[in-house]
Design a protein around this motif. Structure first.
Motif, PDB file in Angstrom:
ATOM      1  N   ASN A 109     -41.683 -20.706   9.446  1.00  0.00           N
ATOM      2  CA  ASN A 109     -42.060 -20.712  10.468  1.00  0.00           C
ATOM      3  C   ASN A 109     -40.900 -20.309  11.493  1.00  0.00           C
ATOM      4  O   ASN A 109     -39.784 -20.710  11.232  1.00  0.00           O
ATOM      5  CB  ASN A 109     -42.106 -22.384  11.216  1.00  0.00           C
ATOM      6  N   ILE A 110     -41.453 -19.327  12.209  1.00  0.00           N
ATOM      7  CA  ILE A 110     -40.651 -18.605  13.022  1.00  0.00           C
ATOM      8  C   ILE A 110     -41.044 -18.983  14.411  1.00  0.00           C
ATOM      9  O   ILE A 110     -42.144 -18.719  14.892  1.00  0.00           O
ATOM     10  CB  ILE A 110     -40.736 -17.049  13.069  1.00  0.00           C
ATOM     11  N   LEU A 111     -40.104 -19.192  15.603  1.00  0.00           N
ATOM     12  CA  LEU A 111     -40.495 -19.567  17.070  1.00  0.00           C
ATOM     13  C   LEU A 111     -39.901 -18.498  17.825  1.00  0.00           C
ATOM     14  O   LEU A 111     -38.800 -18.142  18.090  1.00  0.00           O
ATOM     15  CB  LEU A 111     -39.878 -20.994  17.405  1.00  0.00           C
ATOM     16  N   VAL A 112     -40.998 -17.900  18.594  1.00  0.00           N
ATOM     17  CA  VAL A 112     -40.503 -16.708  19.523  1.00  0.00           C
ATOM     18  C   VAL A 112     -40.793 -17.371  20.800  1.00  0.00           C
ATOM     19  O   VAL A 112     -41.992 -17.697  21.395  1.00  0.00           O
ATOM     20  CB  VAL A 112     -41.407 -15.672  19.429  1.00  0.00           C
ATOM     21  N   ILE A 113     -40.088 -17.529  21.767  1.00  0.00           N
ATOM     22  CA  ILE A 113     -40.119 -17.999  23.114  1.00  0.00           C
ATOM     23  C   ILE A 113     -39.996 -16.641  24.008  1.00  0.00           C
ATOM     24  O   ILE A 113     -39.256 -16.157  24.182  1.00  0.00           O
ATOM     25  CB  ILE A 113     -39.105 -19.089  23.496  1.00  0.00           C
ATOM     26  N   GLY A 114     -41.207 -16.506  24.884  1.00  0.00           N
ATOM     27  CA  GLY A 114     -41.522 -15.252  25.593  1.00  0.00           C
ATOM     28  C   GLY A 114     -42.496 -14.339  24.742  1.00  0.00           C
ATOM     29  O   GLY A 114     -42.774 -14.365  23.638  1.00  0.00           O
ATOM     30  N   VAL A 154     -44.621 -16.867   9.625  1.00  0.00           N
ATOM     31  CA  VAL A 154     -45.402 -17.593  10.459  1.00  0.00           C
ATOM     32  C   VAL A 154     -45.098 -17.655  11.946  1.00  0.00           C
ATOM     33  O   VAL A 154     -44.118 -18.178  11.966  1.00  0.00           O
ATOM     34  CB  VAL A 154     -45.986 -19.019   9.777  1.00  0.00           C
ATOM     35  N   ILE A 155     -45.904 -16.827  12.543  1.00  0.00           N
ATOM     36  CA  ILE A 155     -45.128 -16.568  14.117  1.00  0.00           C
ATOM     37  C   ILE A 155     -45.871 -17.680  15.176  1.00  0.00           C
ATOM     38  O   ILE A 155     -47.043 -17.647  15.225  1.00  0.00           O
ATOM     39  CB  ILE A 155     -45.376 -15.348  14.714  1.00  0.00           C
ATOM     40  N   GLN A 203     -56.556 -11.896  16.749  1.00  0.00           N
ATOM     41  CA  GLN A 203     -56.722 -11.744  14.955  1.00  0.00           C
ATOM     42  C   GLN A 203     -56.098 -12.579  14.181  1.00  0.00           C
ATOM     43  O   GLN A 203     -56.219 -12.625  12.980  1.00  0.00           O
ATOM     44  CB  GLN A 203     -56.143 -10.236  14.859  1.00  0.00           C
ATOM     45  N   LYS A 204     -55.732 -13.763  14.822  1.00  0.00           N
ATOM     46  CA  LYS A 204     -55.224 -15.076  14.310  1.00  0.00           C
ATOM     47  C   LYS A 204     -53.976 -14.802  13.359  1.00  0.00           C
ATOM     48  O   LYS A 204     -53.519 -15.147  12.500  1.00  0.00           O
ATOM     49  CB  LYS A 204     -56.255 -15.558  13.301  1.00  0.00           C
ATOM     50  N   LYS A 205     -53.263 -13.422  14.087  1.00  0.00           N
ATOM     51  CA  LYS A 205     -52.128 -13.478  13.242  1.00  0.00           C
ATOM     52  C   LYS A 205     -50.796 -13.875  13.800  1.00  0.00           C
ATOM     53  O   LYS A 205     -49.599 -14.121  13.205  1.00  0.00           O
ATOM     54  CB  LYS A 205     -51.654 -11.682  13.196  1.00  0.00           C
ATOM     55  N   VAL A 206     -50.914 -14.627  15.147  1.00  0.00           N
ATOM     56  CA  VAL A 206     -49.824 -15.303  15.701  1.00  0.00           C
ATOM     57  C   VAL A 206     -50.471 -16.768  16.111  1.00  0.00           C
ATOM     58  O   VAL A 206     -51.744 -16.575  16.111  1.00  0.00           O
ATOM     59  CB  VAL A 206     -48.956 -14.676  16.406  1.00  0.00           C
ATOM     60  N   PHE A 207     -49.771 -17.771  16.676  1.00  0.00           N
ATOM     61  CA  PHE A 207     -50.159 -18.809  16.988  1.00  0.00           C
ATOM     62  C   PHE A 207     -49.471 -19.129  18.381  1.00  0.00           C
ATOM     63  O   PHE A 207     -48.382 -19.246  18.286  1.00  0.00           O
ATOM     64  CB  PHE A 207     -50.027 -20.000  16.138  1.00  0.00           C
ATOM     65  N   TRP A 208     -50.273 -19.559  19.324  1.00  0.00           N
ATOM     66  CA  TRP A 208     -49.618 -19.669  20.592  1.00  0.00           C
ATOM     67  C   TRP A 208     -49.686 -21.431  20.764  1.00  0.00           C
ATOM     68  O   TRP A 208     -50.721 -21.830  20.857  1.00  0.00           O
ATOM     69  CB  TRP A 208     -50.566 -19.066  21.642  1.00  0.00           C
ATOM     70  N   ILE A 209     -48.723 -21.918  20.857  1.00  0.00           N
ATOM     71  CA  ILE A 209     -48.554 -23.161  20.625  1.00  0.00           C
ATOM     72  C   ILE A 209     -48.129 -24.075  22.081  1.00  0.00           C
ATOM     73  O   ILE A 209     -48.477 -25.153  22.106  1.00  0.00           O
ATOM     74  CB  ILE A 209     -47.423 -23.840  19.695  1.00  0.00           C
TER      75      ILE A 209
END
Length: 470
Positions: free
Chosen positions: A14-19, A37-38, A55-61
Motif C-alpha cells: 500500500n502506497i499513499l499519495v496525498i495530492g 497498490v496506489i 481504469q481501476k489502476k488507482v484508488f481514491w480513498i
C-alpha cells in the motif's frame, strides 16, 4: 554517503499519495510500474489521474488527509502545495517509522527518488543527493547512450537459464567463468539485434560443450598513483579478478575499484625494507592460477618498467599458464607530466633515458659517459639510496654542476611535491622529500615554471626551489 541506494520491492504494498496534480501523476506512473497498490487522497484529481481511476489502476480513498489513513501503509508521497499539511504528514510518518517523500522539500524526506535508467530487469539508479540535478541529467544521458533498449533482455534470458547452469556447473568458479564467457560472446549482440533465437542457440551450445576451467595471470599496471590515470582495460580486468596481488605503491583509491568479492593479497616491496621475496610472489601467482583462478598482479606504474613483470610472466609461461599484460602509465611519464616537465623538447633534449638507482652502480659503470650527455634527459627511479654517488659520477663524466634537477614525491596525487634544484645539491634535496620519489635530471626541468599546471587543480601541491629552503 548521505543516502543508501537500495531497491525496494513494492509489489502489492500500500502506497499513499496525498495530492493529485501533475507532479503526483508523475510519481504515480513510476510507482505503478512496480505493481504497488496506489491510494490517493486529494480534493481534486487531474485528468490523467482520473483516467487511471476509471481504469481501476488507482484508488481514491478520501478528499482530506487523516492520520488514520497511515495504517498499513508502506510508503507515503506528499505532493501538495499546502506547506502546513506537508509538515504534518512528514511528522506523522516519522513517528510511525513510515518512508515518506515530500516532493520538492528534501528536508522532509526520509528517502529521495533517484534518476533511473530502466532496462528491466536491469535498473541503474543515480543521484546527486539533491545537490546538482542538471549535472545528474547530463550524466544520465551518457549512461542511457551506453545501454541499448534491448539490453535488459540479456538479463531476462540469462535468468531463465540460471537453474540449468547451476545444475550443469556445480563449481562456483566454473559457473562464474561460464557467465563471463557468455556475456563476452556474440550472445549479447544477438539479443541487442533482436536475434533472440540465435542467442539462445549459442547459449545452449556453450552449456553442452564448455571449456575446461583454466586459470590465468594478468599483469596490470596501475599507473603512477592517481586513480584517474588507470586505464579502462585495467579497470575491467580488476572487476573480473578472483585474486589480486598488489604492491606497496597501489593507492587505496585504486584498491577500492577491485571487485568486492575478490581476494586481495598484499605483496608490497620497497627498496631497503625487508619484505616478501620475488620468488615467493612468483610461486604464489602460479599456485593460484593452477587452481583455475583469474589472478591479477597489480603493480604501480607500468609492470615492464622496473617492475619485474617480465620475470613473473616468464615463470608463468614456463608453467604453461595463460597470461595477459595491461600496460600502465609509468611514474617517469606521469610524474613529469603532472610537474610540467616535458621529458623531450626540440630546444632542450633529444631523448630520454630511464634507469633505476637501486643497486645500479655496478650495472651502469660503463655507461656514465652516455648518461652524462646533456642532450638527454635522465629519469631515475628509486634514486634515494644512491643519489649522492649518482650526482658525483654524472659530474665526473661531464654533466654540469648547475644542471637543473627535479625530485618529485607522490607524483600525480593531491599530495604531489616537487623540489627544483641543481645537480650538486641532490643530497640536500633528498633529505627534504618523502618516498616514493622520482629524480629528473636535465635542461628540460627549467621549463617547469612555465608549464606547471597541476597546482591549479590541486591546492595541496607543493613546488619549491631548493635555494629558498636551504
Amino acid at each position: 554517503m548521505d543516502y543508501l541506494p537500495i531497491f525496494l520491492d513494492l509489489k502489492y504494498k500500500n502506497i499513499l499519495v496525498i495530492g493529485a496534480g501533475d507532479v503526483a501523476f508523475n510519481k504515480i506512473k513510476l510507482l505503478l510500474s512496480t505493481h504497488a497498490v496506489i491510494n490517493i487522497i486529494s480534493k481534486n484529481l487531474c485528468s490523467e489521474i482520473k483516467s487511471l481511476l476509471s481504469q481501476k489502476k488507482v484508488f481514491w480513498i478520501s478528499q482530506k488527509f487523516k492520520t488514520s489513513y497511515l495504517k498499513n501503509v508502506f510508503l507515503v508521497i506528499a505532493a501538495t502545495n499546502n506547506t502546513e499539511l506537508n509538515k504534518k504528514i512528514f511528522k506523522k510518518c516519522s513517528e510511525f517509522k513510515i518512508l515518506v517523500n515530500v516532493v520538492d522539500d528534501q528536508s522532509k524526506c526520509s528517502f529521495i527518488f533517484p534518476s533511473i535508467i530502466n532496462r528491466s530487469p536491469i535498473l541503474i539508479a543515480i543521484s546527486s543527493c539533491g545537490t546538482a540535478p542538471v549535472l545528474l541529467r547530463l550524466l544520465r544521458q551518457k549512461i542511457e547512450a551506453m545501454f541499448p533498449k534491448r539490453f535488459g533482455n540479456v538479463a531476462k534470458i540469462a535468468g531463465q537459464f540460471r537453474s540449468i547452469i547451476k545444475k550443469r556447473f556445480s563449481n562456483l568458479l566454473e559457473r562464474k567463468r561460464f557467465w563471463e564467457k557468455l556475456f563476452n560472446s556474440v550472445f549479447v549482440q544477438n539479443i541487442i539485434n533482436g536475434k533472440e533465437k540465435e542467442a539462445i542457440c549459442n547459449l545452449e551450445k556453450m552449456i553442452d560443450k564448455p571449456d575446461a576451467l583454466i586459470g590465468e595471470i594478468i599483469l596490470v599496471g596501475a599507473g603512477p598513483g592517481n586513480s584517474d590515470l588507470l586505464t579502462l582495460r585495467a579497470l575491467q580486468v580488476m572487476q573480473e579478478a578472483d585474486v589480486v596481488l598488489y604492491d606497496n605503491l597501489i593507492s587505496q583509491d585504486i584498491l577500492n575499484l577491485i571487485r568486492r568479492d575478490a581476494k586481495c593479497i598484499y605483496v608490497g616491496k620497497r627498496a631497503g625494507i625487508k619484505s616478501i621475496t620475488q620468488e615467493k610472489i612468483i610461486k604464489l601467482l602460479i599456485f593460484l592460477a593452477k587452481q583455475g583462478k583469474k589472478v591479477v598482479r597489480l603493480k604501480g606504474g607500468d609492470s615492464f618498467i622496473f617492475g619485474r613483470g617480465g620475470e613473473e610472466l616468464e615463470a608463468a609461461k614456463n608453467a604453461n599458464i595463460n597470461i595477459q599484460v595491461i600496460p600502465g602509465i609509468t611514474a617517469g611519464i606521469g610524474a613529469s607530466a603532472y610537474s610540467g616537465i616535458p621529458l623531450t623538447h626540440r630546444n632542450y633534449a633529444e631523448g630520454v633515458v630511464f634507469i633505476t638507482g637501486y643497486k645500479c652502480m655496478k650495472n651502469i659503470k660503463n655507461n656514465w659517459p652516455i648518461l652524462s650527455d646533456s642532450s638527454y634527459t635522465l629519469v631515475i627511479y628509486m634514486a634515494r639510496l644512491q643519489a649522492l654517488e649518482i650526482s658525483k659520477q654524472l659530474i665526473l663524466h661531464g654533466r654540469l654542476k648547475s644542471t637543473p634537477i627535479a625530485i618529485i614525491s607522490q607524483g600525480t596525487t593531491i599530495n604531489q611535491e616537487v623540489i627544483i634544484g641543481r645537480l650538486d645539491e641532490i643530497d640536500k634535496i633528498f633529505k627534504l622529500i618523502v618516498s616514493p620519489s622520482l629524480l629528473i635530471i636535465g635542461n628540460v626541468v627549467a621549463l617547469h615554471k612555465k608549464l606547471e599546471w597541476f597546482k591549479d587543480f590541486s591546492n595541496t601541491q607543493n613546488i619549491k626551489n631548493i635555494s629558498s629552503i636551504i
